[in-house]
Design an enzyme around this catalytic site. Sequence first.
Site, PDB file in Angstrom:
ATOM      1  N   MET A  79       0.626  -1.092  -0.143  1.00  0.00           N
ATOM      2  CA  MET A  79      -0.339   0.106  -0.042  1.00  0.00           C
ATOM      3  C   MET A  79       0.826   1.373   0.207  1.00  0.00           C
ATOM      4  O   MET A  79       0.271   2.307  -0.112  1.00  0.00           O
ATOM      5  CB  MET A  79      -0.627  -0.314   1.367  1.00  0.00           C
ATOM      6  CG  MET A  79      -2.544  -0.933   0.937  1.00  0.00           C
ATOM      7  SD  MET A  79      -3.010  -0.871  -0.127  1.00  0.00           S
ATOM      8  CE  MET A  79      -4.124   0.791  -0.320  1.00  0.00           C
ATOM      9  N   ARG A  80       1.711   1.046  -0.432  1.00  0.00           N
ATOM     10  CA  ARG A  80       2.607   2.277   0.150  1.00  0.00           C
ATOM     11  C   ARG A  80       3.152   3.153  -1.285  1.00  0.00           C
ATOM     12  O   ARG A  80       3.040   4.502  -0.332  1.00  0.00           O
ATOM     13  CB  ARG A  80       4.430   1.932   0.542  1.00  0.00           C
ATOM     14  CG  ARG A  80       5.428   2.810   1.067  1.00  0.00           C
ATOM     15  CD  ARG A  80       6.670   3.233   0.690  1.00  0.00           C
ATOM     16  NE  ARG A  80       7.138   2.137   2.176  1.00  0.00           N
ATOM     17  CZ  ARG A  80       7.494   1.188   2.364  1.00  0.00           C
ATOM     18  NH1 ARG A  80       7.381   0.197   1.613  1.00  0.00           N
ATOM     19  NH2 ARG A  80       7.404   0.694   3.854  1.00  0.00           N
ATOM     20  N   ALA A  81       2.843   2.650  -1.977  1.00  0.00           N
ATOM     21  CA  ALA A  81       2.167   3.706  -2.954  1.00  0.00           C
ATOM     22  C   ALA A  81       1.109   4.482  -3.620  1.00  0.00           C
ATOM     23  O   ALA A  81       1.557   5.265  -3.758  1.00  0.00           O
ATOM     24  CB  ALA A  81       2.419   2.446  -4.548  1.00  0.00           C
TER      25      ALA A  81
END
Length: 553
Positions: A244-246
């Site tokens: 989910m970082r992006a």
Amino acid sequence: MKSTIYKYPFTAILAQEDLKLCLLLNLVDPSIGGVLATGDKGTAKTTTVRALSQLMGEEFPFVNLPIGATEDRVLGSINLEVLINQKQTVIDKGLLAKANSGFLYIDEVNLLNDYLMDVLLDASASGGYNLEREGISQWQESRFCLVGTMNPEEGALRPQLLDRFGLSVTVNTPDQIAIRKKIAMLRLTYDSDPTLFYKQYEAEEQDIRDQVLRAKKRLHAIKIPDEVQEICARLTLKYQVEGMRADILLLKTVRAYAAFMNESQITEEMVHIIAPYVLAHRSKEYTPQKEEETPPDDSSSEQTSNEQQQTTANKDAFQLPQSVQSGLKFMTRHTAKKKEVSLDMLDQYIDGRNYETFVEEIAVSSSVKKYMATGTFEAIRKRITKRTQTNVVFLVDTSSSMTKNTQIAFIKGIIERTLMQYPGKKIQYAIVGLYQHTARIIQGFTTDSKQILKEVYSLRTGGKTNLGAAFFKVYELLKSISFKTVQLFVFTDGKINTGSGSPFSYAIETYKKYLSKIPQATIVDTENGFVKLGRSKEIAAQLQLKYLSINDL
């Protein structure tokens, strides 16, 4: 009184607008997490980053971490000289702690030793670290934006650290004569009188600084509408980004962009402006759509569909072709000795030299011995060398024409035979393939032979041949790899039929621009049948690459 020595002004730097924007967005919202700038030598990557510290003033923490820094210098330590000579306990704060609430800059970040990379990863994940030295345990705050610059020809960057950079930018050499002339003359003017030159840009520097400060104040007042959230989620799904970082960084970066541009509303256009900075280094599927593709005609689509069905139907029946008795051939090195890895009749090999980088650490025994002999403590340091690996890239033409005469089966067999016989741990493999009239990275570098074989078995034919896009994907794959360690094998029949302008010329120009520095590259001609066009041989001749026909295997 000591006179001020001015660095080259941030606002005077030309042809690096992407890098400058990414740096400024990190000033607006430091939680974005930093910038990685990769590209050619002499393109002002380091100059641009250093100019940022001058732009924001002395009060802004800007710490340079040398690649040869010791553990004590990075984390902090008890000052041994003071402790032994003056009998007092003094803690020297480390570079990571000094960078708290600011920027931590690493030039040639890809040459940083593995231990320091692990320290950076831990500090980046937790926002600090425990300093434990000689009976002292103390928490050090270390929340920083990590800014790294690197030349991809000089070594690889670990994927774990790559993902920690919030944004990434590829810096290219300017190719416009007018811009090159202006850059050169500006530099000559600066070198003649740095102070006078800076004064000419001082007002612009102040304007940018004020713009950043205003943006920081209004950042959290900007709302992110649902449609923008959905666009960001769709982008990360489309390009198959892990985790989910992006998603989070797309939202943070587009919000910072809106604040910096003094806009109250976030638009879809803004998302597409900043998306390459967030996604390019996180997704092997990501390719900015800068050029119009030649749309497939109905007959081509029907043919592609039929061939894909045929290939799928034959999946379970695939066996290693009888004529494929061995694969390719290159050289690697194990410790100080060359080790030949035989892969058939391709009598070429990757240069087996070891590429060394150096790190330093305190030689405790030597330091103590000198103290006992002289009565005065002085730290003595020693150098440690690190070595790199051999990297083999298979570029596979999986277009529709490769279905005929079982060319794709032969290619699979050659790669399979290679990996089965010579899984050498010192060799990393990667695969790039054509995909829906463009190209994609099928498998990044890995020493896991089973994973490579899995991807080889999943190769399917279809679509047109855009070898130019495939060459560019190889360049994307090698962004953090030393070209000196690379051997490229291009399996193709040379029947290039899509790309920008003239597809064949586009492929040739793309290779020359991005991949010409690869020392060992081979075109493996997969064209078969009674009538041959000889396009692969022509590609090899124009690019001055080694050539081999698959019929020779």
